[in-house]
Enzyme design. Structure first.
Site, mmCIF file in Angstrom:
data_model
loop_
_atom_site.group_PDB
_atom_site.id
_atom_site.type_symbol
_atom_site.label_atom_id
_atom_site.label_comp_id
_atom_site.label_asym_id
_atom_site.label_seq_id
_atom_site.Cartn_x
_atom_site.Cartn_y
_atom_site.Cartn_z
ATOM 1 N N ARG A 117 -110.958 -4.435 -27.208
ATOM 2 C CA ARG A 117 -111.171 -3.472 -26.443
ATOM 3 C C ARG A 117 -112.078 -2.516 -27.380
ATOM 4 O O ARG A 117 -111.318 -1.935 -28.480
ATOM 5 C CB ARG A 117 -110.298 -2.628 -25.756
ATOM 6 C CG ARG A 117 -110.564 -1.333 -25.137
ATOM 7 C CD ARG A 117 -111.477 -1.472 -23.895
ATOM 8 N NE ARG A 117 -111.695 -0.356 -23.389
ATOM 9 C CZ ARG A 117 -112.544 0.068 -22.266
ATOM 10 N NH1 ARG A 117 -113.258 -1.098 -21.613
ATOM 11 N NH2 ARG A 117 -112.609 1.084 -21.523
ATOM 12 N N GLU A 134 -76.017 -3.973 -14.932
ATOM 13 C CA GLU A 134 -74.926 -4.349 -15.634
ATOM 14 C C GLU A 134 -74.504 -3.114 -16.460
ATOM 15 O O GLU A 134 -74.193 -3.537 -17.800
ATOM 16 C CB GLU A 134 -75.289 -5.795 -16.521
ATOM 17 C CG GLU A 134 -75.366 -6.772 -15.578
ATOM 18 C CD GLU A 134 -75.418 -8.153 -16.016
ATOM 19 O OE1 GLU A 134 -74.947 -8.303 -17.103
ATOM 20 O OE2 GLU A 134 -76.110 -8.976 -15.070
HETATM 21 N N1 COS Z 1 -62.642 -6.119 -21.734
HETATM 22 C C1 COS Z 1 -61.346 -5.996 -21.093
HETATM 23 N N2 COS Z 1 -60.668 -5.363 -20.401
HETATM 24 C C2 COS Z 1 -61.280 -3.902 -20.246
HETATM 25 C C3 COS Z 1 -62.623 -3.984 -20.612
HETATM 26 C C4 COS Z 1 -63.291 -5.202 -21.589
HETATM 27 N N3 COS Z 1 -64.636 -4.819 -21.788
HETATM 28 N N4 COS Z 1 -62.938 -2.741 -20.250
HETATM 29 C C5 COS Z 1 -61.816 -2.155 -19.722
HETATM 30 N N5 COS Z 1 -60.950 -2.988 -19.794
HETATM 31 C C6 COS Z 1 -59.723 -2.718 -19.288
HETATM 32 C C7 COS Z 1 -58.746 -1.758 -19.899
HETATM 33 O O1 COS Z 1 -58.305 -2.029 -21.194
HETATM 34 C C8 COS Z 1 -57.945 -1.283 -18.985
HETATM 35 O O2 COS Z 1 -56.860 -2.183 -18.993
HETATM 36 P P1 COS Z 1 -55.289 -1.233 -19.072
HETATM 37 O O3 COS Z 1 -55.108 -0.574 -17.903
HETATM 38 O O4 COS Z 1 -54.293 -2.633 -18.975
HETATM 39 O O5 COS Z 1 -55.295 -0.632 -20.218
HETATM 40 C C9 COS Z 1 -58.608 -1.479 -17.685
HETATM 41 O O6 COS Z 1 -59.595 -2.470 -17.942
HETATM 42 C C10 COS Z 1 -59.447 -0.302 -17.028
HETATM 43 O O7 COS Z 1 -60.215 0.292 -17.975
HETATM 44 P P2 COS Z 1 -60.513 1.633 -18.033
HETATM 45 O O8 COS Z 1 -59.545 2.658 -17.767
HETATM 46 O O9 COS Z 1 -61.488 1.984 -19.351
HETATM 47 O O10 COS Z 1 -61.583 1.916 -16.754
HETATM 48 P P3 COS Z 1 -62.552 2.954 -16.212
HETATM 49 O O11 COS Z 1 -62.198 3.045 -14.500
HETATM 50 O O12 COS Z 1 -62.293 4.163 -16.826
HETATM 51 O O13 COS Z 1 -63.827 2.341 -16.268
HETATM 52 C C11 COS Z 1 -66.016 1.793 -17.289
HETATM 53 C C12 COS Z 1 -64.426 2.077 -17.534
HETATM 54 C C13 COS Z 1 -66.596 2.930 -16.991
HETATM 55 C C14 COS Z 1 -66.439 1.235 -18.725
HETATM 56 C C15 COS Z 1 -66.130 0.575 -16.388
HETATM 57 O O14 COS Z 1 -66.011 1.028 -14.987
HETATM 58 C C16 COS Z 1 -67.579 -0.161 -16.247
HETATM 59 O O15 COS Z 1 -68.217 -0.800 -17.244
HETATM 60 N N6 COS Z 1 -68.563 0.402 -15.283
HETATM 61 C C17 COS Z 1 -69.848 0.030 -15.146
HETATM 62 C C18 COS Z 1 -69.694 -1.172 -14.247
HETATM 63 C C19 COS Z 1 -71.091 -1.915 -14.470
HETATM 64 O O16 COS Z 1 -71.491 -2.478 -15.337
HETATM 65 N N7 COS Z 1 -71.538 -2.292 -13.037
HETATM 66 C C20 COS Z 1 -72.536 -3.166 -12.896
HETATM 67 C C21 COS Z 1 -72.226 -4.271 -12.092
HETATM 68 S S1 COS Z 1 -73.511 -5.343 -12.264
HETATM 69 S S2 COS Z 1 -75.027 -4.864 -11.045
#
Ligand code: COS
Length: 380
Positions: free
Chosen positions: A268, A363
């Site tokens: 262009r 995700e």
């Molecule tokens: N791998 C393994 N275990 C995990 C982990 C991971 N990546 N992330 C968290 N956990 C575990 C924690 O260790 C915790 O275990 P314990 O209670 O035995 O210690 C448990 O899961 C709860 O974790 P946490 O307290 O961190 O949970 P929250 O409710 O605070 O949530 C986030 C954490 C916000 C990171 C989570 O809810 C998240 O990823 N949300 C987004 C979800 C998403 O991506 N949705 C899209 C779906 S596809 S369209």
């Protein structure tokens, strides 16, 4: 980190590139316009081994590594981001889960056909009131004899309309919060399970996104994936890998935006010279390619860590956070470089812009990725 690709990885990338050019490029704009699912292409991707890339060959997969997967998803997304997410969900969110937590019987019955592309899978975690706050599951699963009875609604489920099986997360004990969530393999056609609504979307329009309804839906105990109560951990670990797939999809969109911009700026003319001769355009291209290279390195690093069996939660979140930002920025710049032509359907860059935005949302939104990264940084 050494990213000298093996001959096999180069061949996978080349196969994906050729497939995308020959099978997806001719129809991608029309399918986007008509919101048409690429049924034939998905079947062929299965035959190529691209629907279960990291699944061992004895379970119907291609037995490849995550680096190969990243290279393939990027090439597919460069041409057709919708097909890339269909592939990514089946690989990262469904096959991975069944391979990690499935019983031998579940693997034979579901993983083998899913990994070889004879079945398609979906992953149903999100709900109307549990998106980012994923542990707030309202869908319930109550044990009754030899089955669980599921009730609730899932939304934003990619592949949900065409899927033969859906991995569904539900609360088996709400008093236990995230420790009271379990995962279930639900087959299409199970009484009480239906697709409630197909969403109309800004981008990735030829992939389907639906809400699912469960009304007294009986799922055999044998279809519970993993132990009762570990569903949230399954979802989180699975999404760690899923985020590498979405980072690769974002990379593909960014790379397509760059290549279209380079091509157009060399064709262009304005004010008597090619757009590529203006520094204003050169600087845009330079920023685009630099950011894409950085995003690619992060994504490959996440893939390499996963392949090496190292922790990859944070690096996968960084890769998705950064690659998705780069995808949106590059697509925006491509539209700007094309000017008025960037805004109309005759050229592909408006589709790149529409397709790019979702990579910052699904995700795990960019805000969720930052939470994951910061928690990793600050933990003792
Ligand atoms: N791998 C393994 N275990 C995990 C982990 C991971 N990546 N992330 C968290 N956990 C575990 C924690 O260790 C915790 O275990 P314990 O209670 O035995 O210690 C448990 O899961 C709860 O974790 P946490 O307290 O961190 O949970 P929250 O409710 O605070 O949530 C986030 C954490 C916000 C990171 C989570 O809810 C998240 O990823 N949300 C987004 C979800 C998403 O991506 N949705 C899209 C779906 S596809 S369209």
């Amino acid at each position: 980190m050494n990213f000298q690709f093996t001959e096999e990885q180069i061949m996978i990338k080349e196969t994906a590139r050729r497939f995308a050019e020959e099978e997806l490029a001719p129809t991608v704009a029309e399918r986007d316009e008509k919101e048409e699912f690429p049924e034939e292409a998905v079947k062929k991707l299965g035959e190529l081994g691209f629907m279960g890339m990291m699944v061992p060959t004895n379970y119907g997969g291609a037995g490849l590594d995550t680096i190969s997967y990243v290279l393939a998803v990027e090439e597919i997304a460069k041409v057709d981001a919708s097909t890339a997410v269909i592939m990514s969900v089946n690989n990262s969110l469904v096959c991975y889960e069944l391979n990690e937590w499935g019983t031998e019987e579940q693997k034979q019955k579901y993983l083998v056909p899913l990994a070889s592309g004879r079945m398609l899978g979906a992953f149903a975690l999100s709900e109307p009131e549990a998106g980012s706050d994923a542990s707030n599951q309202r869908t319930t699963a109550v044990l009754d004899g030899d089955s669980y009875v599921l009730n609730g609604t899932k939304n934003f489920t990619t592949n949900g309309l065409h899927a033969d099986v859906v991995v569904v997360f539900a609360s088996t004990d709400r008093s236990k919060g995230s420790h009271g969530i379990s995962a279930f393999i639900v087959e299409k056609g199970t009484p009480g399970f239906s697709v409630a609504k197909k969403e109309r979307k800004l981008g990735i329009r030829s992939s389907d996104t639906v809400s699912l309804s469960f009304e007294d839906c009986r799922v055999p105990v044998g279809n519970r994936l993993g132990e009762e109560g570990i569903g949230f951990k399954i979802a989180m670990k699975t999404l760690d890998g899923g985020r590498i797939g979405i980072a690769a999809q974002a990379l593909g969109i960014a790379q397509a935006s760059l290549e279209a911009s380079v091509r157009y700026s060399k064709q262009r003319k304005a004010f008597g010279q090619y757009l590529s001769e203006f520094q204003a355009i050169q600087f845009k291209l330079a920023d685009m390619v630099t950011n894409i290279e950085a995003a690619r390195l992060l994504t490959l690093e996440a893939a390499a860590k996963k392949d090496a069996g190292e922790r990859y939660t944070e690096i996968a979140a960084m890769a998705k956070l950064y690659a998705s930002k780069v995808a949106v920025e590059c697509a925006l710049e491509a539209v700007q470089i094309y000017g008025g032509y960037g805004y109309i359907k005759e050229y592909p860059v408006e589709r790149f812009l529409r397709d790019s935005k979702i990579t910052e949302i699904y995700e795990g939104t960019s805000e969720i990725q930052r939470i994951v990264i910061a928690r990793g940084l600050l933990k003792d």
